[in-house]
Design an enzyme around this catalytic site. Structure first.
Site, PDB file in Angstrom:
ATOM      1  N   ARG A   1       0.825  -1.203   0.000  1.00  0.00           N
ATOM      2  CA  ARG A   1       0.000   0.000   0.000  1.00  0.00           C
ATOM      3  C   ARG A   1       0.867   1.265   0.000  1.00  0.00           C
ATOM      4  O   ARG A   1       2.023   1.230   0.398  1.00  0.00           O
ATOM      5  CB  ARG A   1      -0.916   0.023   1.228  1.00  0.00           C
ATOM      6  CG  ARG A   1      -2.011  -1.026   1.225  1.00  0.00           C
ATOM      7  CD  ARG A   1      -2.883  -0.917   2.460  1.00  0.00           C
ATOM      8  NE  ARG A   1      -2.095  -1.057   3.686  1.00  0.00           N
ATOM      9  CZ  ARG A   1      -1.703  -0.053   4.454  1.00  0.00           C
ATOM     10  NH1 ARG A   1      -2.016   1.195   4.133  1.00  0.00           N
ATOM     11  NH2 ARG A   1      -0.986  -0.262   5.541  1.00  0.00           N
TER      12      ARG A   1
ATOM     13  N   LYS B   1      -8.541  -2.590   0.655  1.00  0.00           N
ATOM     14  CA  LYS B   1      -8.461  -1.773   1.860  1.00  0.00           C
ATOM     15  C   LYS B   1      -9.276  -0.479   1.742  1.00  0.00           C
ATOM     16  O   LYS B   1      -9.680   0.084   2.762  1.00  0.00           O
ATOM     17  CB  LYS B   1      -7.004  -1.458   2.187  1.00  0.00           C
ATOM     18  CG  LYS B   1      -6.212  -2.682   2.634  1.00  0.00           C
ATOM     19  CD  LYS B   1      -6.876  -3.400   3.818  1.00  0.00           C
ATOM     20  CE  LYS B   1      -6.032  -4.549   4.334  1.00  0.00           C
ATOM     21  NZ  LYS B   1      -6.718  -5.322   5.408  1.00  0.00           N
TER      22      LYS B   1
ATOM     23  N   HIS C   1     -10.358  -5.387  11.952  1.00  0.00           N
ATOM     24  CA  HIS C   1      -9.289  -5.954  11.133  1.00  0.00           C
ATOM     25  C   HIS C   1      -8.856  -7.250  11.809  1.00  0.00           C
ATOM     26  O   HIS C   1      -7.885  -7.289  12.573  1.00  0.00           O
ATOM     27  CB  HIS C   1      -8.127  -4.969  11.029  1.00  0.00           C
ATOM     28  CG  HIS C   1      -7.080  -5.379  10.047  1.00  0.00           C
ATOM     29  ND1 HIS C   1      -5.760  -5.047  10.178  1.00  0.00           N
ATOM     30  CD2 HIS C   1      -7.151  -6.111   8.911  1.00  0.00           C
ATOM     31  CE1 HIS C   1      -5.064  -5.538   9.171  1.00  0.00           C
ATOM     32  NE2 HIS C   1      -5.888  -6.199   8.397  1.00  0.00           N
TER      33      HIS C   1
ATOM     34  N   SER D   1       0.328  -7.497   9.917  1.00  0.00           N
ATOM     35  CA  SER D   1       0.978  -8.368   8.938  1.00  0.00           C
ATOM     36  C   SER D   1       2.137  -9.134   9.573  1.00  0.00           C
ATOM     37  O   SER D   1       2.965  -8.556  10.284  1.00  0.00           O
ATOM     38  CB  SER D   1       1.485  -7.529   7.763  1.00  0.00           C
ATOM     39  OG  SER D   1       2.130  -8.333   6.812  1.00  0.00           O
TER      40      SER D   1
ATOM     41  N   LYS E   1      -2.183 -14.096  11.714  1.00  0.00           N
ATOM     42  CA  LYS E   1      -3.644 -13.958  11.737  1.00  0.00           C
ATOM     43  C   LYS E   1      -4.322 -14.921  10.774  1.00  0.00           C
ATOM     44  O   LYS E   1      -5.251 -15.652  11.149  1.00  0.00           O
ATOM     45  CB  LYS E   1      -4.002 -12.500  11.411  1.00  0.00           C
ATOM     46  CG  LYS E   1      -5.493 -12.200  11.322  1.00  0.00           C
ATOM     47  CD  LYS E   1      -5.733 -10.697  11.385  1.00  0.00           C
ATOM     48  CE  LYS E   1      -4.985  -9.936  10.303  1.00  0.00           C
ATOM     49  NZ  LYS E   1      -5.555 -10.120   8.968  1.00  0.00           N
ATOM     50  N   THR E   2      -3.865 -14.936   9.529  1.00  0.00           N
ATOM     51  CA  THR E   2      -4.466 -15.822   8.529  1.00  0.00           C
ATOM     52  C   THR E   2      -4.120 -17.273   8.818  1.00  0.00           C
ATOM     53  O   THR E   2      -4.973 -18.162   8.742  1.00  0.00           O
ATOM     54  CB  THR E   2      -3.984 -15.428   7.124  1.00  0.00           C
ATOM     55  OG1 THR E   2      -4.397 -14.081   6.853  1.00  0.00           O
ATOM     56  CG2 THR E   2      -4.580 -16.340   6.070  1.00  0.00           C
TER      57      THR E   2
ATOM     58  N   ASP F   1      -9.742 -11.748   7.331  1.00  0.00           N
ATOM     59  CA  ASP F   1      -9.135 -10.418   7.466  1.00  0.00           C
ATOM     60  C   ASP F   1     -10.047  -9.302   7.967  1.00  0.00           C
ATOM     61  O   ASP F   1      -9.606  -8.457   8.720  1.00  0.00           O
ATOM     62  CB  ASP F   1      -8.549 -10.002   6.112  1.00  0.00           C
ATOM     63  CG  ASP F   1      -7.608  -8.818   6.228  1.00  0.00           C
ATOM     64  OD1 ASP F   1      -6.768  -8.820   7.139  1.00  0.00           O
ATOM     65  OD2 ASP F   1      -7.711  -7.897   5.414  1.00  0.00           O
TER      66      ASP F   1
ATOM     67  N   ARG G   1       1.699 -12.156  -2.074  1.00  0.00           N
ATOM     68  CA  ARG G   1       0.298 -12.350  -1.685  1.00  0.00           C
ATOM     69  C   ARG G   1      -0.416 -13.359  -2.570  1.00  0.00           C
ATOM     70  O   ARG G   1      -0.072 -13.536  -3.743  1.00  0.00           O
ATOM     71  CB  ARG G   1      -0.454 -11.021  -1.773  1.00  0.00           C
ATOM     72  CG  ARG G   1      -0.030  -9.982  -0.738  1.00  0.00           C
ATOM     73  CD  ARG G   1      -0.689 -10.230   0.588  1.00  0.00           C
ATOM     74  NE  ARG G   1      -0.247  -9.281   1.611  1.00  0.00           N
ATOM     75  CZ  ARG G   1      -0.818  -9.189   2.809  1.00  0.00           C
ATOM     76  NH1 ARG G   1      -1.823  -9.980   3.127  1.00  0.00           N
ATOM     77  NH2 ARG G   1      -0.372  -8.312   3.681  1.00  0.00           N
TER      78      ARG G   1
END
Length: 523
Positions: free
Chosen positions: A55, A193, A212, A231, A235-236, A250, A315
């Site tokens: 980003r 996002k 988030h 990141s 989390k994932t 997410d 990604r």
């Protein structure tokens, strides 16, 4: 051309036709024939995003208008632009699109239809359109007028001097016009996002907490766990549990009815991805999925997930339907457990600790993790990073709005909250070792199953955290991080260093109640 449609709301300025909601196969074919992307041996489409592999937060703007004035918390995160500047960019975008082949996706964000917004995404790149087709929720074309339109044109660049922007890149949101304009960057995550930022603005006014976080569910819709984390914290990975059903990886909302996914797909960071460690994500990357910036052999089309030639931020975007047993529709009850994830490179936070409500609000506002040496130019030592509510770049409102909503919901639904460190133990980064994923999974499962409600706890002297004495299946010596350091004085010094960083960061939250401020480290 089949399945073509005019953009009716733009007819006055623009009459070009576009490919509307075409199939996955057609988008794959278009992406390849237009030389935007190539097909990999796993069947997924692979594309490079060029200069931007992440980003561009300094180029994100919100229009200051009658809707946002007095509501948005303006500053470095939420930079204002005038309505005149936005209109100039919009006209520039219309002119740019007039002689180009375009692709349009009509779908939605929000699996709970009571709180859903319809979206229309217009792309100049076919692979971008496949990306949004994987990430958002699909509904029949023409079902209803779109609540928001996202126009993404990587080839369109701004004139920074003329349009009073920082660079040629722009991500601009107009809540009054209900349009998002993206130009000068091919990083697909900007679209994802931007929609998240829109929902973070709209939903709190309905009493809904936008989050988030990832979420999964056990055998019952009331057996829900949430995973907050920045990141690289896991989390994932941790929410993709073969013993539980994935709700989403997410972004979610928490309403009076329960939790619902904002999206219809997943966007997993895949540096270091392996079939052994993350089998669900590995298997989810197949035909129809989109890969960004992964190392690939141009002849064999074999992927190498361990190489960061282009970026650490490699990604994979894929439909949530690619995860076996995923909840459909992605709606469930209220969470019974919340996990805050941090990757502490200082090696001083316990691998798991239980948080009281005030501590939960403190750590939610803090949103701590570490940037590691080598991941960005100029970083030679681990660097503490604080991202409010674990998603500061996407929060248009005052952070206290989100924290107060969280605190109320934790209280109303008697939720247990844990802080889990997926970072280092036995020393800081470069000396200690990263906590084994198998141990982290075991601790997380113990928290979710309620096993950690049955054990004894001790309080940490530096951070005030409550640490379990035992977790079945995890070596007792790693539960208290001080015990894993050979030099105890060095541990104390490093722990105090991080505690001071927490305190310094929290000084910006001057309007929180004393109970929350006192729930953090005390020097």
């Amino acid at each position: 051309m089949r399945n073509m449609k005019t953009l009716n709301e733009m007819d006055a300025l623009y009459s070009r036709k576009v490919y509307n909601n075409i199939s996955v196969s057609e988008l794959v074919e278009k992406s390849i024939t237009r030389k935007e992307a190539i097909l990999t041996e796993k069947g997924a489409l692979h594309a490079y995003t060029g200069e931007f592999t992440g980003r561009s937060p300094k180029d994100k703007y919100i229009v200051e208008d009658s809707v946002t004035k007095g509501r948005v918390k303006w500053g470095k995160i939420n930079q204002p632009i005038s309505e005149q500047t936005f209109d100039a960019l919009y006209k520039k975008a219309l002119a740019y699109m007039s002689d180009r082949e375009l692709f349009m996706f009509e779908g939605a964000a929000g699996a709970d239809t009571n709180h859903q917004i319809s979206i229309r995404v217009i792309n100049e790149l076919a692979w971008h359109n496949l990306f949004v087709k994987q990430l958002f929720i699909q509904h029949e074309s023409g079902k209803k007028e779109s609540d928001f339109t996202i126009i993404c044109l990587p080839g369109l660049k701004a004139d920074p001097m003329k349009e009073e922007l920082h660079s040629e890149t722009f991500i601009s949101i107009s809540f009054e016009r209900r349009i998002v304009l993206i130009g000068g960057t091919a990083y697909a995550g900007e679209m994802k996002k931007s929609v998240f930022s829109v929902l973070n603005f709209l939903l709190p006014f309905e009493g809904i907490l936008p989050m988030h976080c990832s979420a999964n569910m056990g055998d019952s819709p009331d057996d829900v766990a949430l995973f907050f984390g920045l990141s690289g914290t896991g989390k994932t990975t941790l929410s993709a549990d073969p013993n539980r059903q994935l709700i989403g990886d997410d972004e979610h909302g928490w309403s009076d009815s329960g939790v619902f996914n904002f999206e219809g797909g997943c966007y997993a960071k895949c540096i270091g991805l392996s079939q052994e460690q993350e089998p669900q994500i590995w298997s989810a990357i197949k035909y129809g999925s989109v890969l960004e910036n992964v190392e690939i052999d141009p002849e064999t089309r074999l992927l190498d997930f361990d190489v960061n030639t282009y970026t650490e931020n490699t990604r994979a975007a894929y439909s949530i339907e690619n995860i076996p047993g995923a909840v459909s529709p992605s709606v469930a009850g209220h969470p019974k457990v919340i996990i805050f994830l941090t990757a502490d490179a200082f090696g001083v936070l316990p691998p798991i600790s239980k948080l009281k409500k005030e501590q939960a609000m403190y750590h939610f506002l803090s949103g701590y993790t570490s940037k590691l040496a080598g991941t960005e130019r100029g970083i030679t030592e681990p660097e503490a990073t604080f991202s409010t509510c674990f998603g500061e770049p996407f929060l248009p409102l005052d952070p206290n709005v989100y924290a107060e909503l969280l605190g109320k919901k934790i209280h109303d639904h008697d939720v247990h909250v844990y802080l889990v460190n997926t970072g280092w133990s036995g020393g800081a980064y470069g000396v200690g070792e990263r906590i084994k994923l198998a141990y982290t999974r075991t601790m997380v499962r113990a928290a979710i199953n309620g096993d950690l409600e049955k054990v004894n706890y001790n309080q940490d002297s530096h951070f005030g955290l409550i640490i379990p004495e035992t977790v079945a299946g995890v070596p007792t010596e790693i539960l208290n991080p001080r015990h894993t350091w050979e030099n105890k004085n060095a541990y104390d010094k490093k722990a105090q260093e991080l505690a001071k960083r927490f305190i310094s960061n929290f000084e910006r939250f001057s309007n929180v109640v004393p109970e929350i401020k006192q729930a953090g480290p005390q020097i």
